[in-house]
Scaffold this active site. Structure first.
Site, mmCIF file in Angstrom:
data_model
loop_
_atom_site.group_PDB
_atom_site.id
_atom_site.type_symbol
_atom_site.label_atom_id
_atom_site.label_comp_id
_atom_site.label_asym_id
_atom_site.label_seq_id
_atom_site.Cartn_x
_atom_site.Cartn_y
_atom_site.Cartn_z
ATOM 1 N N GLY A 180 0.824 -1.208 0.000
ATOM 2 C CA GLY A 180 0.000 0.000 0.000
ATOM 3 C C GLY A 180 0.850 1.245 0.000
ATOM 4 O O GLY A 180 2.062 1.188 0.211
ATOM 5 N N GLU A 213 0.272 8.291 3.229
ATOM 6 C CA GLU A 213 0.648 9.688 3.124
ATOM 7 C C GLU A 213 2.134 9.887 3.439
ATOM 8 O O GLU A 213 2.814 10.691 2.811
ATOM 9 C CB GLU A 213 -0.208 10.465 4.124
ATOM 10 C CG GLU A 213 -0.169 11.948 3.965
ATOM 11 C CD GLU A 213 -0.617 12.624 5.253
ATOM 12 O OE1 GLU A 213 -1.525 12.096 5.921
ATOM 13 O OE2 GLU A 213 -0.026 13.659 5.584
ATOM 14 N N PHE A 214 2.626 9.146 4.421
ATOM 15 C CA PHE A 214 4.013 9.339 4.836
ATOM 16 C C PHE A 214 4.990 8.461 4.071
ATOM 17 O O PHE A 214 6.180 8.718 4.055
ATOM 18 C CB PHE A 214 4.179 9.019 6.324
ATOM 19 C CG PHE A 214 3.429 9.939 7.226
ATOM 20 C CD1 PHE A 214 3.514 11.306 7.071
ATOM 21 C CD2 PHE A 214 2.635 9.421 8.235
ATOM 22 C CE1 PHE A 214 2.834 12.164 7.911
ATOM 23 C CE2 PHE A 214 1.948 10.272 9.081
ATOM 24 C CZ PHE A 214 2.034 11.639 8.921
ATOM 25 N N VAL A 219 3.926 1.133 2.300
ATOM 26 C CA VAL A 219 3.645 0.105 3.293
ATOM 27 C C VAL A 219 4.028 -1.255 2.713
ATOM 28 O O VAL A 219 3.644 -1.587 1.590
ATOM 29 C CB VAL A 219 2.153 0.101 3.699
ATOM 30 C CG1 VAL A 219 1.893 -0.915 4.791
ATOM 31 C CG2 VAL A 219 1.712 1.501 4.147
ATOM 32 N N LYS A 250 5.533 0.325 7.712
ATOM 33 C CA LYS A 250 5.308 1.605 7.039
ATOM 34 C C LYS A 250 6.609 2.383 7.109
ATOM 35 O O LYS A 250 7.104 2.667 8.195
ATOM 36 C CB LYS A 250 4.210 2.374 7.777
ATOM 37 C CG LYS A 250 3.394 3.277 6.862
ATOM 38 C CD LYS A 250 2.639 4.315 7.644
ATOM 39 C CE LYS A 250 1.182 3.971 7.828
ATOM 40 N NZ LYS A 250 0.417 5.115 8.358
ATOM 41 N N ASP A 273 -10.249 11.178 11.555
ATOM 42 C CA ASP A 273 -10.214 10.722 10.161
ATOM 43 C C ASP A 273 -10.831 9.340 10.046
ATOM 44 O O ASP A 273 -10.295 8.455 9.387
ATOM 45 C CB ASP A 273 -8.765 10.734 9.655
ATOM 46 C CG ASP A 273 -8.676 10.663 8.136
ATOM 47 O OD1 ASP A 273 -9.713 10.832 7.465
ATOM 48 O OD2 ASP A 273 -7.577 10.429 7.618
ATOM 49 N N ARG A 297 -11.814 3.728 4.569
ATOM 50 C CA ARG A 297 -10.443 3.559 4.039
ATOM 51 C C ARG A 297 -9.414 3.422 5.162
ATOM 52 O O ARG A 297 -8.311 2.938 4.935
ATOM 53 C CB ARG A 297 -10.066 4.730 3.120
ATOM 54 C CG ARG A 297 -10.038 6.063 3.830
ATOM 55 C CD ARG A 297 -9.696 7.253 2.943
ATOM 56 N NE ARG A 297 -9.926 8.472 3.727
ATOM 57 C CZ ARG A 297 -11.101 9.063 3.883
ATOM 58 N NH1 ARG A 297 -12.157 8.599 3.241
ATOM 59 N NH2 ARG A 297 -11.247 10.122 4.658
ATOM 60 N N ASN A 298 -9.774 3.875 6.362
ATOM 61 C CA ASN A 298 -8.851 3.794 7.500
ATOM 62 C C ASN A 298 -9.180 2.656 8.467
ATOM 63 O O ASN A 298 -8.682 2.620 9.588
ATOM 64 C CB ASN A 298 -8.808 5.122 8.251
ATOM 65 C CG ASN A 298 -8.051 6.164 7.447
ATOM 66 O OD1 ASN A 298 -7.180 5.819 6.662
ATOM 67 N ND2 ASN A 298 -8.408 7.421 7.630
ATOM 68 N N ASP A 310 -4.701 4.353 11.468
ATOM 69 C CA ASP A 310 -4.481 5.724 11.048
ATOM 70 C C ASP A 310 -4.737 6.745 12.130
ATOM 71 O O ASP A 310 -5.707 7.492 12.112
ATOM 72 C CB ASP A 310 -5.370 6.062 9.854
ATOM 73 C CG ASP A 310 -4.570 5.990 8.595
ATOM 74 O OD1 ASP A 310 -3.455 6.502 8.603
ATOM 75 O OD2 ASP A 310 -5.069 5.392 7.630
#
Ligand code: ADP
Ligand code: MG
Length: 452
Positions: free
Chosen positions: A207, A210-211, A214, A227, A318, A322-323, A336
């Site tokens: 995956g 954002e940072f 993964v 991650k 958030d 998706r999280n 997340d």
């Protein structure tokens, strides 16, 4: 070796408590469970002797373990950075430090080198300025020979030892009303969260976050997700903050942090969730595979984690399908924590997922457990529509206006009335009118018990 008597009353560890080894323990009898420094032990039960517990290692072997060799994992907390003054000029720094005693210091953003910092410190009625260089995600003083992960670590080091500076850092010049905070890498070490690169195997990419990317991997034979922080200036702090929030959270429906690797890059290691994120899971399987029972199981799992966060006064901010991640046993877990904050929180001028964010959070930056409840309502809608994007056919730019005027989504096809009632309560315009996660959890538990 620390087999001395304890000076104060030892804390009693409960069954399931995870502890980390501070020393190697070879064991001296068949009953003992040998371990190495850094190993994780799960407490099975206590014994008559407060210094001995029955424990289990990560390969499942059980035996007696001495408490004095072990330490409870400590939560990693944020530190205030009162000495950080942001982007002030050299002249402003000198004005602030004028007439101060030797060793009074501050840190500021470098004027000439973006991403670097400057340390300004008083010595013999003069202000000395040192350039702090950010190189490959590490900080060092120009000409110095130590590298640091964060400004906190740097300040801590030069507080103890001048190490080439004109003086030790003795007293911070406090910035008025400062709200900067940061995480120290040393706290991850002393808290028992740092794991060694060599215990980690990295396999394929699974995956993109954002940072950073993964990967799937293993840590001592356990499936994990890794991650990796991409080489992005200063993202390190945001990344470590996410990890620090995770160190204080433990719940069967929260994705569990296993540890962090601190080397040339920072890696966050979490339990592996084989079925990936919930929105893709719902979309790819659809109505033919996912049953009513699966849907109520997922929503009940998620609500249970949210009730735990609510009890800890942590706002997720958030929450969305998706999280949520799903493991091979079909358990849903909330992940997340990147945006999570304690208590009532105002954002630093953020970018928000508009369709999931409560109106008062969008308008006034008021993020609370009640705004999380709004997002939970949207998440319920996602689950019962098998992963559709909320507010279909309404352009993103019009969503807020419609919602403020009272428009609410209809129940997805086949959605039970009880679930739709929860959605509508979650979408009350007045946050106070929305239920708590505790109240919703009770309803969902009942529904789960009666859904086959
Ligand atoms: P970000 O929030 O920064 O965008 P995520 O943590 O959501 O990043 O990760 C991006 C994607 O990587 C997820 O949507 C998921 O598909 C995958 N992923 C993340 N963590 C795990 C995990 N623990 N197990 C399995 N897959 C994961
Ligand atoms: Mg994500």
């Amino acid at each position: 070796m620390p087999m001395e008597p304890r000076t104060n009353q030892p804390e009693v560890w409960k069954k399931g408590q995870q502890v980390v080894a501070n020393y190697n323990f070879p064991g001296s009898s068949k009953e003992d469970l040998p371990f190495k420094k850094g190993d994780l032990i799960t407490i099975i039960n206590n014994t008559k002797d407060v210094n001995w517990y029955k424990g289990k290692n990560e390969s499942g072997q059980e035996g007696m373990v001495p408490a004095t060799y072990l330490q409870k994992r400590k939560e990693v907390q944020l530190h205030a950075m009162p000495w950080y003054h942001g982007s002030i000029t050299r002249e402003q720094a000198e004005d602030l430090l004028q007439f101060k005693e030797d060793g009074v210091f501050l840190l500021r953003d470098s004027v000439h080198f973006r991403g670097d910092f400057t340390l300004s410190v008083v010595y013999y009625n003069k202000v000395e300025h040192y350039r702090v260089i950010l190189r490959q995600n590490k900080l060092e003083i120009d000409g110095g020979d130590c590298q640091f992960q964060t400004l906190i670590d740097l300040v801590e080091h030069y507080t103890k030892d001048a190490d080439g500076l004109c003086t030790r850092l003795l007293q911070p010049l406090q910035k008025k009303g400062s709200s900067f905070s940061a995480v120290s890498v040393q706290d991850f070490e002393s808290g028992g969260w740092v794991i060694s690169q060599k215990d980690l195997q990295i396999y394929e990419l699974i995956g993109k976050g954002e940072f950073g990317d993964v990967y799937k991997g293993t840590y001592r034979n356990q499936g994990v997700a890794i991650k990796e922080l991409k080489d992005k200036e200063r993202a390190g702090q945001a990344f470590l903050k996410e990890a620090s929030v995770m160190t204080s959270m433990r719940h069967p429906n929260l994705v569990q942090l296993i540890g962090v690797v601190i080397g040339d890059t920072i890696q966050l290691v979490t339990e592996f969730m084989g079925k990936g994120n919930l929105v893709e899971y719902l979309r790819s399987r659809g109505r033919s595979v996912i049953t009513k029972k699966d849907q109520i199981d997922f929503t009940d799992d998620i609500c249970s984690a949210m009730q735990y966060l609510e009890s800890k006064d942590l706002v997720h901010r958030d929450l969305a399908a998706r999280n949520i991640l799903v493991n091979d046993n079909n358990t849903a877990k909330v992940s997340d924590f990147g945006l999570a904050k304690y208590g009532d929180y105002s954002a630093e001028g953020g970018k928000f997922p508009i369709k999931w964010t409560a109106p008062e959070a969008l308008r006034d930056n008021k993020f609370t457990n009640k705004s999380d409840m709004w997002s939970f309502g949207i998440l319920l809608w996602e689950v019962y529509s098998f992963g559709r994007v909320p507010y279909p056919r309404i352009p993103l730019s019009d969503v807020v206006m419609h919602v403020e005027r009272g428009y609410r989504m209809e129940a997805p096809d086949g959605c039970p009335q009880e679930i739709y009632n929860i959605m509508m309560q979650a979408w009350e315009i007045d946050p106070k009118q929305r239920p708590t996660f505790k109240q919703v959890l009770e309803k969902l538990n009942n529904l789960r018990a009666t859904t086959v």
